[in-house]
Design a protein around this motif. Structure first.
Motif, short mmCIF file in Angstrom:
data_model
loop_
_atom_site.label_atom_id
_atom_site.label_comp_id
_atom_site.label_asym_id
_atom_site.label_seq_id
_atom_site.Cartn_x
_atom_site.Cartn_y
_atom_site.Cartn_z
N THR A 102 55.82 -8.37 36.71
CA THR A 102 55.31 -9.73 36.91
C THR A 102 56.44 -10.75 37.04
O THR A 102 56.24 -11.84 37.54
CB THR A 102 54.39 -10.16 35.74
OG1 THR A 102 55.12 -9.98 34.51
CG2 THR A 102 53.12 -9.34 35.71
N ARG A 103 57.65 -10.39 36.59
CA ARG A 103 58.81 -11.29 36.65
C ARG A 103 59.72 -11.02 37.85
O ARG A 103 60.75 -11.65 38.00
CB ARG A 103 59.64 -11.16 35.37
CG ARG A 103 58.88 -11.61 34.14
CD ARG A 103 59.68 -11.31 32.89
NE ARG A 103 58.93 -11.67 31.72
CZ ARG A 103 59.20 -12.71 30.94
NH1 ARG A 103 60.19 -13.50 31.23
NH2 ARG A 103 58.46 -12.95 29.89
N TRP A 104 59.33 -10.06 38.68
CA TRP A 104 60.18 -9.67 39.81
C TRP A 104 60.06 -10.63 40.98
O TRP A 104 58.97 -11.08 41.31
CB TRP A 104 59.81 -8.29 40.30
CG TRP A 104 60.18 -7.15 39.41
CD1 TRP A 104 60.40 -7.19 38.07
CD2 TRP A 104 60.33 -5.79 39.79
NE1 TRP A 104 60.69 -5.94 37.59
CE2 TRP A 104 60.65 -5.05 38.63
CE3 TRP A 104 60.21 -5.12 41.00
CZ2 TRP A 104 60.87 -3.68 38.65
CZ3 TRP A 104 60.42 -3.76 41.03
CH2 TRP A 104 60.76 -3.05 39.86
N LYS A 105 61.19 -10.89 41.64
CA LYS A 105 61.22 -11.64 42.89
C LYS A 105 61.61 -10.72 44.05
O LYS A 105 61.57 -11.12 45.20
CB LYS A 105 62.21 -12.81 42.82
CG LYS A 105 61.74 -13.92 41.90
CD LYS A 105 60.54 -14.62 42.50
CE LYS A 105 60.19 -15.87 41.72
NZ LYS A 105 59.18 -16.65 42.43
N MET A 106 62.03 -9.49 43.74
CA MET A 106 62.38 -8.50 44.76
C MET A 106 62.27 -7.11 44.15
O MET A 106 62.29 -6.96 42.93
CB MET A 106 63.79 -8.74 45.31
CG MET A 106 64.90 -8.57 44.29
SD MET A 106 66.53 -8.77 45.07
CE MET A 106 67.57 -8.81 43.60
N ASP A 107 62.17 -6.10 45.01
CA ASP A 107 62.09 -4.72 44.55
C ASP A 107 63.49 -4.13 44.46
O ASP A 107 63.86 -3.18 45.16
CB ASP A 107 61.23 -3.88 45.50
CG ASP A 107 59.77 -4.25 45.42
OD1 ASP A 107 59.32 -4.65 44.34
OD2 ASP A 107 59.07 -4.17 46.44
N PHE A 108 64.30 -4.73 43.58
CA PHE A 108 65.68 -4.28 43.41
C PHE A 108 66.13 -4.69 42.02
O PHE A 108 65.38 -5.29 41.26
CB PHE A 108 66.57 -4.89 44.51
CG PHE A 108 67.89 -4.20 44.66
CD1 PHE A 108 67.96 -2.87 45.03
CD2 PHE A 108 69.08 -4.89 44.45
CE1 PHE A 108 69.19 -2.22 45.18
CE2 PHE A 108 70.31 -4.26 44.59
CZ PHE A 108 70.36 -2.92 44.95
#
Length: 192
Positions: A28-34
């Motif tokens: 839920t805190r991600w801005k990218m899949d990295f």
């Protein structure tokens, strides 16, 4: 509930450095899949300061996001691999704090290093990552102090272990001071 690492290891074949955090924050805190996907985490700002004298270099300020392709391409060009020291964890609280991570399965570092034969440097980005890394190191290995290094023989090679300050904003050190510590490591291993 046991969580398994949601990302594949990022392992450019030319990697000279393996960066190891503890475990990704909740998605839920991600801005990218990295790696380091939380916009509040300063890792990519630290890289921007060191390599481009611009803390926003890897940021998409308008969308409060990261420039993921730019980050991946840069890391590949420089020879920087990334994964985490924990493969499976239990979150004791539904947040990103390392102190609430219970490590269930440490990462198989032998397996990672086998895929990056030129790598002789490992760097941890925080205390939990360092403690988890040390579980896999040979008996008698010295845990480095923050901003320092130690030598180990592991995975059939000499490796320098570096311990860096956490890039989390919860860690009480100014962004520029963190960048100074990371810059020394990158200079020492020839990435700058």
């Amino acid at each position: 509930m046991i969580e398994t690492h949601p990302l594949k290891p990022f392992l450019p074949i030319n990697a000279k450095l393996l960066m190891l955090g503890s475990f990704p924050p909740p998605q839920t805190r991600w801005k990218m899949d990295f790696y380091y996907p939380n916009y509040q985490n300063d890792m990519w700002r630290i890289f921007g300061i060191i390599f481009f004298q611009d803390k926003d270099y890897f940021l998409d300020l308008f969308n409060k996001n990261f420039k993921e392709d730019l980050i991946r391409n840069f890391l590949t060009e420089k020879g920087i691999a990334i994964f985490d020291t924990a493969y499976q964890v239990i979150r004791l609280k539904a947040n990103a704090a390392d102190k609430f991570l219970q490590i269930e399965t440490p990462t198989d570092l032998n397996k990672l290093l086998a895929q990056i034969p030129l790598c002789h440097n490992m760097m941890t980005t925080g205390d939990k990552a360092t403690d988890t890394l040390m579980l896999s190191m040979p008996e008698g290995s010295v845990k480095p102090m923050i901003g320092e290094s130690s030598q180990v023989y592991f995975a059939k090679r000499e490796i320098t272990l570096y311990r860096m300050p956490s890039s989390s904003r919860a860690y009480p050190l100014a962004l520029e001071k963190k960048a100074d510590v990371y810059r020394e490591l990158f200079l020492e291993i020839g990435l700058i």
